[in-house]
Design a protein around this motif. Structure first.
Motif, PDB file in Angstrom:
ATOM      1  N   CYS A  59       4.464   4.674  10.502  1.00  0.00           N
ATOM      2  CA  CYS A  59       3.409   5.453   9.834  1.00  0.00           C
ATOM      3  C   CYS A  59       3.949   6.701   9.129  1.00  0.00           C
ATOM      4  N   GLU A 111      -0.110   4.394   5.009  1.00  0.00           N
ATOM      5  CA  GLU A 111      -1.248   3.478   4.862  1.00  0.00           C
ATOM      6  C   GLU A 111      -1.142   2.255   5.783  1.00  0.00           C
ATOM      7  N   ARG A 154      -1.563  -0.411   8.470  1.00  0.00           N
ATOM      8  CA  ARG A 154      -2.709  -0.731   9.339  1.00  0.00           C
ATOM      9  C   ARG A 154      -2.172  -1.443  10.573  1.00  0.00           C
TER      10      ARG A 154
END
Length: 210
Positions: free
Chosen positions: A76, A81, A83
């Protein structure tokens, strides 16, 4: 199969081959999903993420070399972004908070995979966050608790390994009286009746691991 925008590209990270196989079979049965890579350690997870840039990552927490929390942090920080859905057997609120702070968008217990995995993948891919109701309730229960300090966690970890106060003091380079003060604070903060009870609570909540 087309890998156009309608297909969710998935990386699965777990050190148990059987679990990865089960997830692969579930994903293979869905026309809108494709497994693009697998990893068995946190370090491999970071490498595979860089290589494949999946739409969604399924991340175990307990792994050799680098655990899931560290791997999520690494991914991250490089790919904000990303997920990520955490798959775990741990319900502890402290463990959940660590995962969410590291960047997890959803938290799913392994026992619920068959029932909830596919729906959770689609929800997170669509931008939603998901936490099971029982885990959300656990988080709410402890939201106003005083957190243990880093030193109190060190003391508790050594107590969990069966060390008496004097040994804990020796290992941490502090006095036995200081250890007793820490133990008193730990019992108070955890609402524990004695040292063994404190260790049981801490293990259940994910504050320490053995």
């Amino acid at each position: 199969m087309s890998t156009g925008p309608s297909v969710i590209r998935i990386l699965t990270v777990d050190d148990h081959p059987m679990l990865r196989e089960g997830i692969a079979a579930l994903v293979a049965s869905q026309p809108d999903m494709k497994l693009v890579a697998e990893a068995s350690t946190g370090r491999e997870a970071v490498e595979q993420f860089r290589k494949h840039k999946p739409d969604l990552t399924l991340m175990d927490l307990q792994m050799p070399e680098m655990d899931g929390i560290e791997a999520m942090g690494a991914i991250c920080s490089e790919f904000p972004e990303a997920r990520i859905i955490v798959l775990t057997t741990y319900k502890g609120d402290v463990q959940v908070l660590r995962a969410l702070k590291a960047g997890a968008r959803a938290y799913l217990l392994k026992g619920l995979l068959r029932k909830e995995l596919l729906e959770t993948i689609r929800a997170v891919h669509a931008g939603q966050k998901r936490i099971p109701a029982e885990i959300a309730a656990e988080l709410a229960d402890h939201a106003v608790d005083d957190a243990l300090t880093a030193r109190e966690i060190d003391v508790l970890r050594l107590i969990a390994l069966g060390n008496a106060n004097k040994l804990v003091a020796d290992q941490l380079g502090i006095t036995e009286d200081t250890v007793k003060g820490h133990v008193k604070n730990i019992l108070s903060k955890l609402g524990a009746s004695d040292r063994t009870h404190a260790v049981t609570i801490a293990l259940k909540r994910g504050i320490i691991e053995l």
